[in-house]
Design a protein around this motif. Structure first.
Motif, PDB file in Angstrom:
ATOM      1  N   HIS A 148     -13.403 -39.146  -0.923  1.00  0.00           N
ATOM      2  CA  HIS A 148     -14.029 -40.470  -0.903  1.00  0.00           C
ATOM      3  C   HIS A 148     -14.437 -40.849   0.521  1.00  0.00           C
ATOM      4  N   SER A 149     -14.818 -39.853   1.318  1.00  0.00           N
ATOM      5  CA  SER A 149     -15.176 -40.088   2.721  1.00  0.00           C
ATOM      6  C   SER A 149     -16.321 -41.089   2.842  1.00  0.00           C
ATOM      7  N   GLN A 150     -16.153 -42.060   3.726  1.00  0.00           N
ATOM      8  CA  GLN A 150     -17.170 -43.068   4.010  1.00  0.00           C
ATOM      9  C   GLN A 150     -17.869 -42.818   5.341  1.00  0.00           C
ATOM     10  N   ARG A 151     -17.334 -41.894   6.127  1.00  0.00           N
ATOM     11  CA  ARG A 151     -17.887 -41.644   7.455  1.00  0.00           C
ATOM     12  C   ARG A 151     -17.615 -40.201   7.834  1.00  0.00           C
ATOM     13  N   GLY A 159     -12.394 -47.749   3.045  1.00  0.00           N
ATOM     14  CA  GLY A 159     -13.622 -48.429   2.674  1.00  0.00           C
ATOM     15  C   GLY A 159     -14.357 -49.030   3.854  1.00  0.00           C
ATOM     16  N   ASP A 160     -13.635 -49.603   4.782  1.00  0.00           N
ATOM     17  CA  ASP A 160     -14.226 -50.148   6.007  1.00  0.00           C
ATOM     18  C   ASP A 160     -13.154 -50.183   7.085  1.00  0.00           C
ATOM     19  N   TRP A 216      -8.990 -45.513  -4.550  1.00  0.00           N
ATOM     20  CA  TRP A 216      -9.629 -44.197  -4.709  1.00  0.00           C
ATOM     21  C   TRP A 216      -9.381 -43.598  -6.084  1.00  0.00           C
TER      22      TRP A 216
END
Length: 470
Positions: free
Chosen positions: A190-193, A276-277, A293
């Motif tokens: 679930h990588s956001q960056r 998420g942030d 997740w």
């Protein structure tokens, strides 16, 4: 009276009367590298570190948490090398105090014992009190009563044979490694960056502002980072019960450091990438992120695994700490009746009185506010490492230099580097914690001056088993 590497039993005629009258008891050598590594890893308890200690780093360092832990793991390498050499040179259940007494003098060894005693009595109940938080998805319990129950259960387990405990802790360890693996998998998927974010060094500030993390902030977090993997020193306490300690102590110490570093660092990187942030990452709610997740069932499974990891750590810490008290009694640190009681071995070969002395008071300490005492243990651990590093500098002088032992590479650079870093960390600690530790040290020094030192021939006679294999 000068310090020497004194065996517990000796065949010399000169020592025969003492051996006959004192009859010092030795622990049974019953575990190999695998069992020793399982027990030592359980004391590091990487899953508990991930879920209990790492969130504090996330809240203060944000995306720089992984970097801080990497630096901490690298700094632990010279610590592990010192422990590996000294643990094979002086393989005693007394651990650091036996090492420091033998190499740096009786008073230094006594102070090492006092510092380790602080950790012995405070850290297990503090960790045990965290069990209730991770049982919350199933049942809501009072943290103090739950912690007391964990301490009593750990005490009962500590009375068993060490080989049996290796199997118990090994099973729990597998579960906590699985939990860490689940967190890592979910974070990466679930990588956001990207990986480049690990070098951005940012933390969420107030009103959705982004605050950069400075080098000074990373350095200030090193005390926690060092604590995250410090449990590898348990191998030294078990050295008297390890088969072929000259070889297996070093293997156990280094294997534990390597495995625990991976088990902690990989999920931390995954969490950093998958949060998420930045605000969620700084919040450090790993359980909440796991549920986001996946689902609540997976979150419950992970929380229960962490609860088991804490119980597991409690068992191993009671085992380790009881060995310290057993060794101190065998080395006659106390009045005769106390020495006699603490050195008794039970039917399973464990020091049962010493185990009860460690575990039962720990249950009562769960009802005490331990915030200040926990800070004191941080100072004590740093001071203990400092004494070990000094002992490592002295480990190759005189007869010690020719004694069979595993030898660290890059000596004396490694212990010198370690001393410099530890002095810096010690100076950066809260003044009140330094004063508390200083006061306890002063009282211990008075006990040494007025009771132990005048009785040098019969008190604080540090011994090392003579059945060590080459």
């Amino acid at each position: 009276m000068t310090d020497t590497l004194r065996p517990v039993d000796t065949g010399s005629a000169e020592a025969a009367p003492a051996a006959a009258s004192d009859s010092p008891q030795k622990l049974k050598r019953s575990i190999g590298v695998v069992g020793g590594t399982l027990l030592t890893l359980s004391c590091v308890t990487p899953a508990s570190t991930l879920f209990v200690i790492v969130p504090d780093l996330f809240s203060s360092l944000g995306t720089a948490t992984a970097l801080c832990l990497v630096i901490g793991a690298l700094l632990c390498i010279p610590v592990a090398l010192c422990y590996s050499e000294l643990g094979t040179l002086v393989p005693s259940a007394g651990g650091e105090y036996a090492i420091v007494s033998t190499l740096a003098g009786r008073l230094a060894g006594w102070l090492a014992f006092v510092m380790s005693l602080l950790v012995v009595m405070i850290v297990p109940p503090v960790i045990a009190m965290g069990t209730a938080d991770y049982l919350a998805p199933v049942i809501h319990l009072d943290p103090a009563w739950t912690g007391a129950g964990v301490m009593l259960a750990a005490t009962l387990a500590g009375l068993l044979d060490l080989r049996a405990n290796a199997w118990i802790t090994g099973i729990f360890l597998v579960l906590e490694v699985v939990a860490a693996g689940v967190v890592a998998m979910l974070g990466f998927t679930h990588s956001q960056r990207g990986l480049g974010s690990l070098g951005n060094l940012q933390i969420a500030g107030e009103h959705a502002h982004v605050t950069p993390v400075t080098g000074a902030m990373v350095l200030s977090g090193l005390a926690i980072a060092l604590f995250a993997t410090q449990g590898f020193s348990t191998a030294v306490y078990l050295s008297e019960e390890l088969e072929n300690p000259r070889r297996n102590v070093a293997r156990t110490v280094l294997a534990t450091l390597a495995i625990s570093s991976v088990v902690i660092l990989v999920p931390v990187v995954a969490i950093t990438l998958g949060a998420g942030d930045l605000k969620a990452l700084t919040g450090g709610d790993i359980s909440g992120m796991v549920i986001a997740w996946s689902n609540s069932a997976v979150g419950t499974f992970v929380s229960l695994c962490v609860a088991l990891a804490i119980i597991n750590a409690g068992i191993v810490m009671v085992i380790q700490n009881s060995r310290v008290l057993f060794a101190s009694a065998r080395d006659k640190a106390w009045p005769a009746p106390v020495n006699s009681a603490l050195s008794k071995l039970g039917r399973f070969g464990s020091p049962w009185v010493a185990t009860l002395v460690v575990g039962v008071p720990g249950a009562f300490l769960c009802f005490v506010n331990l915030d200040t005492l926990y800070g004191v243990t941080g100072v004590a651990v740093t001071g203990l490492y400092l004494l070990v590093a000094i002992a490592a500098l002295l480990a190759r002088r005189g007869a010690h230099g020719t004694r069979k032992a595993w030898r660290m590479p890059l000596w004396p650079a490694m212990p010198i580097l370690l001393i410099a870093v530890l002095v810096y960390i010690l100076v950066e600690q809260d003044v009140s914690y330094l004063l508390w530790t200083g006061g306890i040290t002063a009282v211990a020094t008075l006990y040494w001056a007025f009771y132990l030192r005048p009785r040098q021939a019969t008190r604080w006679v540090v011994s090392v088993p003579d059945d060590v294999q080459s």
